[in-house]
Scaffold this active site. Sequence first.
Site, mmCIF file in Angstrom:
data_model
loop_
_atom_site.group_PDB
_atom_site.id
_atom_site.type_symbol
_atom_site.label_atom_id
_atom_site.label_comp_id
_atom_site.label_asym_id
_atom_site.label_seq_id
_atom_site.Cartn_x
_atom_site.Cartn_y
_atom_site.Cartn_z
ATOM 1 N N HIS A 1 0.865 -1.293 -0.008
ATOM 2 C CA HIS A 1 -0.015 0.051 0.018
ATOM 3 C C HIS A 1 0.851 1.293 0.048
ATOM 4 C CE1 HIS A 1 -3.764 2.246 1.298
ATOM 5 N NE2 HIS A 1 -2.391 3.115 1.880
ATOM 6 N N GLU A 2 1.752 1.317 0.868
ATOM 7 C CA GLU A 2 2.548 2.207 0.942
ATOM 8 C C GLU A 2 3.773 2.637 -0.268
ATOM 9 O OE1 GLU A 2 1.850 4.419 2.989
ATOM 10 O OE2 GLU A 2 1.166 3.407 4.714
ATOM 11 N N HIS B 1 1.905 4.242 -2.982
ATOM 12 C CA HIS B 1 1.879 5.832 -3.109
ATOM 13 C C HIS B 1 2.994 6.186 -3.485
ATOM 14 C CE1 HIS B 1 -2.025 6.430 -1.073
ATOM 15 N NE2 HIS B 1 -1.566 5.684 0.101
#
Length: 266
Positions: A58-59, A62
């Site tokens: 997820h990170e 980004h």
Amino acid sequence: MSTTTHRHDERRISPVFLAILAVMAVTGWAVWTDFAALPGLAVFLFVTAAWIVSLCLHEYAHARTALHSGDITIGARGYLTLNPLAYTHAVLSIILPVLFVILGGIGLPGGAVFVDRGRVHGRWKHSLISVAGPLANVLFAVVCTAPFWLDALDGVPTAFQYALAFLAFLQVTAALLNLLPVPGLDGYGVIEPWLSYGVKRQVEPYAPYGFFVVIALLFVPAVNGAFFDVIDGLMRALGVPELSRACGSEMFRFWQGSAPQICGVG
């Protein structure tokens, strides 16, 4: 050190992430083969490790999107190595979501990586950076539920089906929560570039508290019921039976000892 070598180091996969990935693989094998003396413990370790892997992805989503959108400094912060210890808010990004999975069985969104927004030009790019993280959770959920919606469960051990169902449930809840247009969450980050300067200034002081407001609202019975009705609908759309998800949750909480009676597993 050359620039090329330096950039390669910034993108080298962290040994910490590889270790977590190895735990996920070994415990997943233990669940599949029923090798473990305590199947519930194997499911717990597998789902927890896989959940941390998904938080890292997820990170990373980004960060990688920010890199391609203009923030060339993102690698220097360690975000491209998938190392969970490199995140700006390690407690919000990793520790708190893991604790909520263990205690409450719900996938919480983590804290965002720090992006130098001044280097990113174009509202669409800003929105894309924000939505990239939740989309990673959506993709993870699709992969976990593929055996269900492809009707390809023949040969998949029951305990592994339950583990996948519960892991998918965590991904769906995390994605839906994170996409809420609440200050401090990715959903607000998607729409923020399109808001007027005045609105953004009024909302800015409340951004640090948006995450905690959402958590508090989930304790309101009416809100909680409506939220999980949506989650149940999404899980059914992905072909996952409610019993599989419930049994996965019970096996994950192996210390309660209720899975054998409910789900017929040892």
